[in-house]
Scaffold this active site. Structure first.
Site, PDB file in Angstrom:
ATOM      1  CE1 TYR B  60      -4.377   1.110   0.379  1.00 13.03           C
ATOM      2  CE2 TYR B  60      -3.420   2.744   1.848  1.00 13.03           C
ATOM      3  CZ  TYR B  60      -4.481   2.300   1.088  1.00 13.03           C
ATOM      4  OH  TYR B  60      -5.643   3.024   1.030  1.00 13.03           O
ATOM      5  CB  SER B 177     -17.865  -3.568  -0.987  1.00  9.92           C
ATOM      6  OG  SER B 177     -18.328  -2.380  -1.603  1.00  9.92           O
ATOM      7  CB  ALA B 178     -17.904  -1.324   3.807  1.00  9.61           C
ATOM      8  CE1 TYR B 273     -16.108   1.766  -5.332  1.00  7.79           C
ATOM      9  CE2 TYR B 273     -15.021   0.846  -3.422  1.00  7.79           C
ATOM     10  CZ  TYR B 273     -16.048   0.829  -4.331  1.00  7.79           C
ATOM     11  OH  TYR B 273     -17.017  -0.140  -4.250  1.00  7.79           O
ATOM     12  N   GLY B 274     -11.327   1.037  -5.860  1.00  2.00           N
ATOM     13  CA  GLY B 274     -10.754  -0.232  -5.446  1.00  2.00           C
ATOM     14  C   GLY B 274     -10.537  -1.138  -6.641  1.00  2.00           C
ATOM     15  N   GLY B 275      -9.764  -2.201  -6.435  1.00  2.00           N
ATOM     16  CA  GLY B 275      -9.454  -3.117  -7.532  1.00  2.00           C
ATOM     17  C   GLY B 275      -9.510  -4.559  -7.065  1.00  2.00           C
ATOM     18  CG  MET B 276     -12.292  -5.494  -3.947  1.00  4.36           C
ATOM     19  SD  MET B 276     -10.995  -5.618  -2.679  1.00  4.36           S
ATOM     20  CE  MET B 276     -11.431  -7.210  -1.956  1.00  4.36           C
ATOM     21  CG  PHE B 298     -12.457   9.190  -4.070  1.00  2.39           C
ATOM     22  CD1 PHE B 298     -12.467  10.570  -4.052  1.00  2.39           C
ATOM     23  CD2 PHE B 298     -12.598   8.505  -2.870  1.00  2.39           C
ATOM     24  CE1 PHE B 298     -12.623  11.266  -2.861  1.00  2.39           C
ATOM     25  CE2 PHE B 298     -12.756   9.192  -1.672  1.00  2.39           C
ATOM     26  CZ  PHE B 298     -12.770  10.577  -1.672  1.00  2.39           C
TER      27      PHE B 298
END
Lengths: 313, 313
Positions: B60, B177-178, B273-276, B298
């Site tokens: 990260y 997801s949250a 905002y994510g790359g699961m 973002f």
């Protein structure tokens, strides 16, 4: 004066389809009278762009107004006659002209010898430029110009009173395309370093010749566009010597767009204008989230439409 | 009053690595004195976010200031002691608190029972919210909130004097997801229809249960996220009944991001905002060029950093 033609030869199509099957050479396509705003144009040269073929295929978002349609969006011609009251036009009989815009704002199909067109949609072209270059000046060079100016502020020209603090570099793929060649030359003119991602060729000698040609046009660095090469040490050192790459011009998509995006400095912008690789644009998730890489699209037709709408307001 | 603890239990790591191997349960991690600005906090609950694991792994972009480091970025606690002159703080002894921000602007690792933290980095939390929800309020709900507001103008709340002309819809993947659950509930609150792309589950009953739960949270349409399903007739009709989808929230990447982008109306924005899915974001070339679809990233940490910098100017 010799009598003017009443018909023309033209490459026409009656329905969308594969260009080699859909197009036929019409020998006697009628020419309408000049009317109130018309110009009779003798077309001298017209290019075949990938987008022109997409229009014939029916897979482009612009379609001809009616059939039979004439192919082609760009070209260079000479004005042979002009309606007595052609209105607010900038052309005169004898001028070398190009369409003011491709697509709906333009003159219609250009793959023809003669045409009667709306004179307001013609612009005078430099008469000292070779015909082949003049015929190609309405789409690809302005696409390169706008992409270099509309997303990241371009430094003023080299011979101005420059502020090097804002200097950045530009990366691009498809560097031997018409847009790529224009972008590299414009960058060189502005004093902005350019990084060209060049696909491997069938033969290494061909790759070397293309790389030399790109450097002759002004490219600062040529990198093999094979998905990973830009990470070798020599390339990393070359890239480290440049100002941050803030703008990437993508005409390919797929792995090549991913490589382009990975070269960008934080808050850089990838601008897509073509998809020759027939794969979606790819942006690494980490670059996107943590480095605020932005991705935009550019289409000259939309830009012209927006400009036209803004002028009318 | 009982004597205060001098040490705490905590999940610590001495070097980056796989969380199951890198993390150990320290039983006697020393607690420093309160100092000038300190608050002694009894942490009550702390979530395990994917990003927390990425921090432990060292992949990260944020890293602990030193080792041994304590994992975790969020949590809920109670202020047990406060330095006499803690400065400009909004918390009091007895307050239920959360970190003001994740990452560098926050309180450091939260996977611990006790901590002495900078009191200015705590915020009072609602005390009537369950602990599990309170512990998760610092990262994912504000991420959903900001993404819904910062890229496409959000309509005013339903009970305001609405102008429906600007109404749009929002599409999202990873809807369970949250972030997804928060986004769906916020959309429902604003009166903005939401379209949830839900991945197929191992069992169809599981998919149906999740789809029902999403609708209960407020999702207008649930579409199977299998790369093509949104093109079936029923789905097309459902989508046609919505206002234009102007915003898409992408937490997955790959084919799922391509599906999201394909749902967007012209000039819509995909925000990642994510790359699961561990695949790059994919944007169809045609949507990008001809429909001016934009792609942005973002990251709440960057947003907070930018806000902080703007406040200081």
């Amino acid at each position: 004066a010799l009598p003017l033609p009443k018909t023309t030869r033209a490459l026409t199509y009656d329905a969308h389809g594969s260009p080699t099957r859909a197009l036929t050479l019409a020998r006697d396509l009628p020419l309408p009278p000049l009317g109130a705003r018309g110009a009779l144009v003798r077309w001298l040269a017209a290019p075949v762009n990938p987008a022109d073929l997409n229009v014939v295929e029916g897979v482009y978002p612009l379609r001809p107004a009616s059939f039979p349609a004439v192919g082609g969006n760009e070209g260079v011609g000479v004005v042979v006659r002009l309606a007595a009251d052609a209105g607010d036009v900038v052309v005169e009989v004898g001028d070398v002209v190009v369409p003011a815009a491709p697509g709906p704002g333009g003159v219609g199909g250009t793959w023809r010898e003669w045409a009667v067109v709306d004179a307001s949609r013609l612009r005078v072209a430099p008469s000292d430029l070779p015909l082949a270059e003049t015929a190609q000046m309405s789409v690809n060079p302005p696409t390169a110009f706008r992409m270099l100016h509309d997303f990241v502020p371009m430094p003023r020209l080299r011979d101005d009173d420059d502020d090097d603090a804002n200097l950045h570099a530009v990366a691009l793929n498809a560097p031997t395309s018409a847009v790529g060649r224009a972008a590299i030359q414009l960058c060189a003119m502005y004093g902005v370093p350019s990084v060209a991602l060049l696909r491997p060729r069938a033969a290494e000698t061909e790759y070397d010749a293309d790389a030399r040609e790109l450097k002759r046009l002004g490219a600062s660095v040529v990198i093999r566009d094979d998905g990973a090469a830009h990470r070798d040490r020599e390339t990393r050192e070359l890239l480290a010597s440049l100002p941050p790459i803030k703008l990437a011009l993508n005409g390919v998509g797929g792995a090549s767009s991913r490589s382009l995006a990975s070269l960008l400095a934080p808050r850089g912008v990838v601008v897509t204008y073509g998809g020759m690789g027939r794969k979606p644009v790819e942006i690494p998730v980490g670059k996107s989230i943590f480095e605020d890489i932005e991705h935009r699209g550019f289409w000259l037709t939309r830009w012209l439409r927006d400009e036209e709408a803004a002028r009318r307001r």
